[in-house]
Design an enzyme around this catalytic site. Structure first.
Site, PDB file in Angstrom:
ATOM      1  CB  SER A  11      21.289  77.832  32.119  1.00 27.83           C
ATOM      2  OG  SER A  11      22.007  76.660  32.415  1.00 27.83           O
ATOM      3  CE  LYS A  49      25.343  77.833  32.940  1.00 29.33           C
ATOM      4  NZ  LYS A  49      25.627  78.603  34.190  1.00 29.33           N
ATOM      5  CG  LEU A  50      25.115  74.306  24.945  1.00 27.27           C
ATOM      6  CD1 LEU A  50      25.800  73.542  23.809  1.00 27.27           C
ATOM      7  CD2 LEU A  50      23.601  74.280  24.787  1.00 27.27           C
ATOM      8  CE  LYS A  51      23.845  74.114  34.270  1.00 26.74           C
ATOM      9  NZ  LYS A  51      24.735  74.589  35.340  1.00 26.74           N
ATOM     10  CG  ASP A  57      28.039  75.469  34.452  1.00 24.35           C
ATOM     11  OD1 ASP A  57      27.162  76.042  35.114  1.00 24.35           O
ATOM     12  OD2 ASP A  57      29.061  74.964  34.966  1.00 24.35           O
ATOM     13  CG  ASN A  98      27.093  72.655  37.279  1.00 23.38           C
ATOM     14  OD1 ASN A  98      26.392  72.698  36.284  1.00 23.38           O
ATOM     15  ND2 ASN A  98      27.045  73.598  38.209  1.00 23.38           N
ATOM     16  CD  GLU A 116      29.108  78.636  34.853  1.00 19.29           C
ATOM     17  OE1 GLU A 116      28.542  78.843  33.756  1.00 19.29           O
ATOM     18  OE2 GLU A 116      28.524  78.748  35.939  1.00 19.29           O
ATOM     19  CG  ASP A 130      29.015  78.598  39.543  1.00 19.65           C
ATOM     20  OD1 ASP A 130      28.051  78.192  38.861  1.00 19.65           O
ATOM     21  OD2 ASP A 130      28.885  78.934  40.730  1.00 19.65           O
ATOM     22  CE  LYS A 181      25.441  79.975  39.796  1.00 19.79           C
ATOM     23  NZ  LYS A 181      25.530  78.509  39.937  1.00 19.79           N
ATOM     24  N   GLY A 233      22.838  82.237  37.969  1.00 21.66           N
ATOM     25  CA  GLY A 233      21.470  82.002  38.419  1.00 21.66           C
ATOM     26  C   GLY A 233      21.337  80.705  39.180  1.00 21.66           C
TER      27      GLY A 233
HETATM   28  C1  LIG Z   1      20.184  73.751  39.606  1.00 22.32           C
HETATM   29  S1  LIG Z   1      21.610  74.266  38.705  1.00 22.32           S
HETATM   30  C2  LIG Z   1      21.981  75.770  39.435  1.00 22.32           C
HETATM   31  C3  LIG Z   1      23.442  76.098  39.154  1.00 22.32           C
HETATM   32  C4  LIG Z   1      23.697  76.458  37.706  1.00 22.32           C
HETATM   33  N1  LIG Z   1      22.819  77.530  37.266  1.00 22.32           N
HETATM   34  C5  LIG Z   1      22.470  77.634  35.969  1.00 22.32           C
HETATM   35  O1  LIG Z   1      22.803  76.863  35.099  1.00 22.32           O
HETATM   36  C6  LIG Z   1      21.536  78.774  35.649  1.00 22.32           C
HETATM   37  C7  LIG Z   1      20.205  78.530  36.285  1.00 22.32           C
HETATM   38  C8  LIG Z   1      19.276  79.728  36.051  1.00 22.32           C
HETATM   39  O2  LIG Z   1      19.031  80.042  34.883  1.00 22.32           O
HETATM   40  O3  LIG Z   1      18.875  80.343  37.061  1.00 22.32           O
HETATM   41  C9  LIG Z   1      25.163  76.863  37.522  1.00 22.32           C
HETATM   42  O4  LIG Z   1      26.019  76.087  37.956  1.00 22.32           O
HETATM   43  O5  LIG Z   1      25.470  77.917  36.949  1.00 22.32           O
HETATM   44 MG   LIG Z   2      27.653  77.155  37.019  1.00 24.25          MG
END
Ligand SMILES: CSCC[C@@H](NC(=O)CCC(=O)O)C(=O)O
Ligand SMILES: [Mg+2]
Length: 366
Positions: free
Chosen positions: A133, A159-161, A187, A189, A212, A237, A261, A289
């Site tokens: 990520s 995976k790109l935020k 992702d 969020n 995502e 998610d 998760k 994660g």
């Molecule tokens: C602090 S962001 C945690 C939530 C985020 N998790 C990730 O992006 C992967 C983080 C990891 O590599 O554990 C998600 O929404 O999927």
């Molecule tokens: Mg996510």
């Protein structure tokens, strides 16, 4: 087995670099580790709640409080891993706190039985392909450097935020620099609304594996509406909190893929139920994660080895986030991590490493 008590350990792990998402930037991962002490063995659990209620409603001190006052005191007498959820059912919500406690009890039980997490969950592989990520960055060149580094390390999926203002341009830049063969997903969020549907459809030409959680966690029907406008598969998610919610989301057409998760859904046993519900519905799943230490990472890698986990998870190596892990580090090998084969989690904390990041401990006697 009978528990004599549970130790809660407040842990602070400095991140190697800031990790920015649509809901904020993290520079240190504060988390709780639980040590369940029984008459047969000790077990470890990791509570993935963040310090503040920004990913979900749970937060670290709230988890400590609910564990201390309600959850741990409910586990007196004979107990084992599968019994925990039922013993805690009278307390509403608090899935991350419950998941951590169940994990610790399950780990103790499995260590006593000499059974690995992978075998207990139904893992069919002894190594899993790993995605990574990548946070929101200050510039596209900085992002391209980071992505190039992870690809050089061997990660099999990027995976790109994303968030409004940081979405189409960085995705286009990654595609232009690294080509069409890189497995790529994004992702959000929950950062968008249904009104952004046409804008999100501008990601369709980039052949992403998935988008995502584009919308709010409670917008299940809106995700189904979005799926009629956006061609890229929708992955949920934050919206998926149980096997029941997964079944409903699938039935409503709100998602084609699910990020599992274990902490978010109340533990690894519920995570397996979600895996099974999705497999029955032809829905691909992968293990998400929460910047876990090697404790949670060991259990996540075991979950990622289940047959329905057909997409690389956010099961990165320990050094993705941490210069030093609290266990022997998980090291990427040809883009894969090995599934621990020892009893229980198959890993235990290294005392000195654990003490170095422990800020407080509390013993809750039963
Ligand atoms: C602090 S962001 C945690 C939530 C985020 N998790 C990730 O992006 C992967 C983080 C990891 O590599 O554990 C998600 O929404 O999927
Ligand atoms: Mg996510």
């Amino acid at each position: 087995m009978r528990l004599s008590g549970v130790e809660i350990r407040w842990v602070e792990m400095p991140l190697k670099s800031p990790f920015r998402t649509s809901f904020g930037t993290q520079t240190t991962r504060q988390l709780l580790l639980l040590r369940a002490v029984s008459d047969e063995a000790e077990g470890w659990g990791e509570c993935v709640a963040m310090a503040d209620p920004v990913y979900s409603s749970e937060y670290l001190e709230g988890c400590a409080d609910v564990l201390r006052r309600f959850l741990v005191p409910s586990l007196g007498g004979e107990v084992d891993g599968v019994a925990v959820a039922g013993r805690l059912a009278k307390w509403r919500g608090h899935r991350m706190a419950k998941g951590a406690l169940e994990m610790a009890v399950l780990d103790a039980e499995l260590r006593a039985r000499g059974v690995s997490f992978g075998r207990e969950l139904g893992a069919t592989r002894d190594r899993v392909p790993c995605g990574v990520s990548v946070g929101i960055m200050d510039s596209v060149p900085e992002l391209l450097d980071a992505v190039g580094g992870y690809l050089d390390e061997g990660y099999v999926r990027i995976k790109l935020k994303i968030e409004p203002g940081w979405d189409v341009e960085p995705v286009r830049a990654v595609r232009e620099r690294f080509g069409d063969d890189v497995l790529l997903q994004v992702d959000a969020n929950t950062a968008y609304t249904l009104g952004d549907a046409r804008h999100l459809a501008r990601l369709d030409p980039f052949d992403l594996l998935l988008i995502e959680q584009p919308l709010d966690e409670e917008e299940v029907l809106a995700h189904a509406e979005l799926a009629k406008v956006v061609r890229t598969p929708i992955c949920l998610d934050e919206s998926i909190t149980s096997a029941k919610s997964a079944a409903d989301a699938i039935r409503l057409g709100a998602c084609q893929i699910v990020n599992i998760k274990p902490g978010r859904v109340g533990g690894y046993l519920e995570a397996r139920r979600i895996h099974d519900v999705c497999a029955a519905g032809g829905i691909a799943v992968w293990c998400g994660g929460m910047l876990e230490t090697g404790i949670g990472r060991a259990a996540n890698v075991a979950l990622a080895a289940l047959p329905g986990c057909t997409l690389p998870g956010d099961t990165s190596a320990s050094d993705r986030y941490y210069a030093m892990d609290v266990t022997e580090p998980f090291v990427l090998d040809d883009g894969h991590l090995p599934v621990p084969a020892g009893p229980g989690l198959g890993v235990t904390p290294l005392p000195d490493a654990l003490d170095a990041v422990t800020v407080k401990t509390e013993w809750i006697a039963l």
